[in-house]
Design a protein around this motif. Sequence first.
Motif, PDB file in Angstrom:
ATOM      1  N   VAL A 112       0.887  -1.165   0.125  1.00 18.72           N
ATOM      2  CA  VAL A 112       0.024  -0.065  -0.142  1.00 18.72           C
ATOM      3  C   VAL A 112       0.796   1.219  -0.218  1.00 18.72           C
ATOM      4  O   VAL A 112       1.754   1.157   0.647  1.00 18.72           O
ATOM      5  N   VAL A 113       0.438   2.271  -0.710  1.00 17.40           N
ATOM      6  CA  VAL A 113       0.874   3.795  -0.739  1.00 17.40           C
ATOM      7  C   VAL A 113       0.015   4.435  -0.458  1.00 17.40           C
ATOM      8  O   VAL A 113      -1.102   4.450  -1.066  1.00 17.40           O
ATOM      9  N   ARG A 133      -0.960  -0.781  -4.195  1.00 23.66           N
ATOM     10  CA  ARG A 133      -2.245  -0.278  -4.052  1.00 23.66           C
ATOM     11  C   ARG A 133      -2.330   0.951  -3.231  1.00 23.66           C
ATOM     12  O   ARG A 133      -1.577   1.217  -2.291  1.00 23.66           O
ATOM     13  N   THR A 134      -3.154   1.976  -4.104  1.00 29.61           N
ATOM     14  CA  THR A 134      -3.123   3.286  -3.437  1.00 29.61           C
ATOM     15  C   THR A 134      -4.306   3.379  -2.567  1.00 29.61           C
ATOM     16  O   THR A 134      -5.304   3.116  -2.716  1.00 29.61           O
ATOM     17  N   PRO A 158      -1.810  -2.841   7.218  1.00 31.73           N
ATOM     18  CA  PRO A 158      -0.496  -3.369   7.582  1.00 31.73           C
ATOM     19  C   PRO A 158       0.583  -3.475   6.413  1.00 31.73           C
ATOM     20  O   PRO A 158       1.846  -3.526   6.961  1.00 31.73           O
ATOM     21  N   ARG A 159       0.041  -3.549   5.531  1.00 36.30           N
ATOM     22  CA  ARG A 159       1.035  -3.422   4.085  1.00 36.30           C
ATOM     23  C   ARG A 159       1.317  -2.021   3.716  1.00 36.30           C
ATOM     24  O   ARG A 159       1.837  -1.938   2.712  1.00 36.30           O
ATOM     25  N   LEU A 189       6.649   4.106   8.046  1.00 34.18           N
ATOM     26  CA  LEU A 189       6.700   3.974   6.546  1.00 34.18           C
ATOM     27  C   LEU A 189       7.509   4.957   5.870  1.00 34.18           C
ATOM     28  O   LEU A 189       8.016   5.897   6.790  1.00 34.18           O
ATOM     29  N   LEU A 190       7.779   4.940   4.684  1.00 36.62           N
ATOM     30  CA  LEU A 190       8.650   5.910   3.995  1.00 36.62           C
ATOM     31  C   LEU A 190       7.954   6.937   3.680  1.00 36.62           C
ATOM     32  O   LEU A 190       7.085   6.893   2.859  1.00 36.62           O
TER      33      LEU A 190
END
Length: 373
Positions: A112-113, A133-134, A158-159, A189-190
Amino acid sequence: MIAQRLLRPDLAAIEVYQPIVPFEVLAERLGRPIGDIVKLDANENPYGPPPGALAALAAGRHYHIYPDPDANGLRQAISRYTGAPASCLLAGMGADELIDLVLRAVLMPGDVVINCPPSFGMYPFSTAVNGGRTVAVPRRADFGLDAAGIAAAVAAEPRAKVLFVCSPNNPDGSVVDDATLRRLLALPLLVVLDEAYIDFAEAEGFSSRLSWVAEHDNLVVLRTFSKLAGLAGLRVGYGAFPDWLLPHLWKIKQPYNVNVAAAVAAVAALEDGDWLRDKVGRLVAERERLARELAAFGFLQPYPSRSNFVLLRVVGRPALALKRALEEEGVLVRHFDKPGVDNCIRVSAGRPQDTDRLLAALRAIIAREASHE
């Protein structure tokens, strides 16, 4: 069918990114010479490259030789200009390539983004191309980031691996404040901070966060030569990356991703800091003039901007019809009709004469409408 057997099925669902129509195509369609068209639709720098960059391109002697795969000269020049160590920098074929490289390095299919629309369309596009997946966390009505909503989305996914933040944001020109950015950097996250337009905000006292990369191992900062140095056509950008990520980006990038001409022009541009600062100042002044003069028309409501463009909501008439009417007058602007920017146009800051043409075109449109009543 062979396509069903060979083609990635997820590609069929990807929404095509809509780039700006080429100048030459529009000129032919409008029946006008290119020199008679005012292009205020893509946030380009109307002053073009600095004279030193053009001279360096003309004097180039090694265009028949493959470029330095490490872009050492360019990275050293960027280091001198920004103060960031060359060892943390990677140059790319525009910031767009670097967006794609980051996602290729970290995403597995289905990861996920987090995107914060309205914002730059390449974030969800590149996510889809890389099998991600956005998840959208819309901005507030004032285009500020919903930090609580982002944190909730990360907790629910979580992803979740990457968050894109554009500052100043395209298409409205708002900037993210330090406190909000630090709150986002505390998430697992980044954070990719896109500073394509930061030079215009810096002219008004806002700071780049390029130096923050040394303090945060989950921060990437991207910048470009397209807006500052008028090199959009040569496609050259750069980023600062954390130590754990950078070696893997070096492994997966195309060996000769920054061409010789782009590197030559970019290095020379950075050596002409006074010229760059002068043109940034002119564009900031023209942006303010745009907002002031366009608001006087009544049906155009400008949003505050720290970039080289102004987003305007169109009231009482279709924004698309206004865009097309301006095209017929030889003035190009960008139309938006998505959540958060429905019935809007975005106008790039140009030279004073470009603003004059836009204002004259709007007056001509209004006069024509009045004559038909």
